[in-house]
Design a protein around this motif. Structure first.
Motif, PDB file in Angstrom:
ATOM      1  N   GLU A   1      -7.131   8.800   1.055  1.00  0.00           N
ATOM      2  CA  GLU A   1      -7.658   7.543   0.495  1.00  0.00           C
ATOM      3  C   GLU A   1      -7.829   6.493   1.579  1.00  0.00           C
ATOM      4  O   GLU A   1      -8.789   5.710   1.564  1.00  0.00           O
ATOM      5  CB  GLU A   1      -6.728   7.039  -0.601  1.00  0.00           C
ATOM      6  CG  GLU A   1      -6.679   7.968  -1.805  1.00  0.00           C
ATOM      7  CD  GLU A   1      -5.496   7.679  -2.700  1.00  0.00           C
ATOM      8  OE1 GLU A   1      -4.516   7.088  -2.222  1.00  0.00           O
ATOM      9  OE2 GLU A   1      -5.561   8.046  -3.881  1.00  0.00           O
TER      10      GLU A   1
ATOM     11  N   PHE B   1       0.832  -1.202   0.000  1.00  0.00           N
ATOM     12  CA  PHE B   1       0.000   0.000   0.000  1.00  0.00           C
ATOM     13  C   PHE B   1       0.866   1.250   0.000  1.00  0.00           C
ATOM     14  O   PHE B   1       0.579   2.215   0.699  1.00  0.00           O
ATOM     15  CB  PHE B   1      -0.909   0.008   1.233  1.00  0.00           C
ATOM     16  CG  PHE B   1      -1.901  -1.113   1.262  1.00  0.00           C
ATOM     17  CD1 PHE B   1      -2.946  -1.144   0.373  1.00  0.00           C
ATOM     18  CD2 PHE B   1      -1.763  -2.147   2.161  1.00  0.00           C
ATOM     19  CE1 PHE B   1      -3.852  -2.176   0.387  1.00  0.00           C
ATOM     20  CE2 PHE B   1      -2.667  -3.185   2.180  1.00  0.00           C
ATOM     21  CZ  PHE B   1      -3.715  -3.208   1.290  1.00  0.00           C
ATOM     22  N   ASN B   2       1.926   1.261  -0.803  1.00  0.00           N
ATOM     23  CA  ASN B   2       2.844   2.384  -0.817  1.00  0.00           C
ATOM     24  C   ASN B   2       2.256   3.625  -1.465  1.00  0.00           C
ATOM     25  O   ASN B   2       2.660   4.734  -1.160  1.00  0.00           O
ATOM     26  CB  ASN B   2       4.130   2.007  -1.537  1.00  0.00           C
ATOM     27  CG  ASN B   2       4.908   0.959  -0.792  1.00  0.00           C
ATOM     28  OD1 ASN B   2       4.749   0.801   0.403  1.00  0.00           O
ATOM     29  ND2 ASN B   2       5.740   0.235  -1.505  1.00  0.00           N
ATOM     30  N   ASP B   3       1.311   3.449  -2.376  1.00  0.00           N
ATOM     31  CA  ASP B   3       0.797   4.594  -3.109  1.00  0.00           C
ATOM     32  C   ASP B   3      -0.558   5.070  -2.599  1.00  0.00           C
ATOM     33  O   ASP B   3      -1.227   5.846  -3.262  1.00  0.00           O
ATOM     34  CB  ASP B   3       0.721   4.274  -4.599  1.00  0.00           C
ATOM     35  CG  ASP B   3      -0.149   3.068  -4.885  1.00  0.00           C
ATOM     36  OD1 ASP B   3      -0.426   2.313  -3.949  1.00  0.00           O
ATOM     37  OD2 ASP B   3      -0.542   2.893  -6.049  1.00  0.00           O
ATOM     38  N   ILE B   4      -0.988   4.632  -1.410  1.00  0.00           N
ATOM     39  CA  ILE B   4      -2.256   5.082  -0.841  1.00  0.00           C
ATOM     40  C   ILE B   4      -1.970   6.242   0.096  1.00  0.00           C
ATOM     41  O   ILE B   4      -1.180   6.131   1.029  1.00  0.00           O
ATOM     42  CB  ILE B   4      -2.967   3.938  -0.086  1.00  0.00           C
ATOM     43  CG1 ILE B   4      -3.375   2.856  -1.071  1.00  0.00           C
ATOM     44  CG2 ILE B   4      -4.178   4.463   0.652  1.00  0.00           C
ATOM     45  CD1 ILE B   4      -4.068   1.691  -0.433  1.00  0.00           C
ATOM     46  N   GLY B   5      -2.629   7.362  -0.151  1.00  0.00           N
ATOM     47  CA  GLY B   5      -2.453   8.551   0.665  1.00  0.00           C
ATOM     48  C   GLY B   5      -3.354   8.518   1.890  1.00  0.00           C
ATOM     49  O   GLY B   5      -4.221   7.644   2.037  1.00  0.00           O
TER      50      GLY B   5
END
Length: 148
Positions: A9, A2-6
């Protein structure tokens, strides 16, 4: 994973999970998901250990991550049996491109660039690489206005 979940989000996903499963069933659902993930991880670790034991002692340093082509190439290129580190350290792409540009433009590369020069033989004559417009050839017969 989940590296690209801000953060926004993540909050949205939590609110959606509470709305879909409800506050009563959400803790039980999270426990079930974590239990399933733990079982899958145990199953994959057991399968890896079984494969290692079946392969024998000659494959004791075998890593399954090496099956990924990127990881395999990186490991092989870091191995210095072929002397690739020496080649990589002596190759200067900027200098090579500058020499190529100067040779195309007809400049002297030895006086323009500091450092070691290329060992490629240079021709004594100058090569003209510029495009010269050619006179258009007129292969058509002359037009006769009276014939039509």
């Amino acid at each position: 994973m989940f590296n690209d979940i801000g953060p926004l989000e993540l909050v949205t996903l939590i609110v959606l999970a509470v709305l879909v499963f409800g506050p009563d069933k959400l803790p039980k659902f999270i426990q079930d998901v974590t239990r399933t993930l733990r079982k899958i991880r145990e199953f994959s670790d057991n399968a890896k250990n079984d494969i290692r034991s079946e392969l024998g002692p000659e494959f004791k340093d075998f890593e399954f991550e090496d099956l990924n082509p990127k990881a395999f190439l990186r490991k092989q290129l870091d191995n210095d049996e072929l002397g690739l580190k020496d080649i990589r350290s002596t190759f200067d792409l900027k200098r090579e491109m500058a020499e190529l540009t100067d040779s195309v433009n007809g400049h002297d590369t030895a006086a323009a660039l500091p450092g070691p020069t290329s060992s490629a033989p240079t021709s004594g004559g100058r090569v003209d690489m510029t495009k010269k417009p050619e006179a258009p050839k007129d292969d058509r017969p002359p037009f006769d206005a009276d014939a039509t």
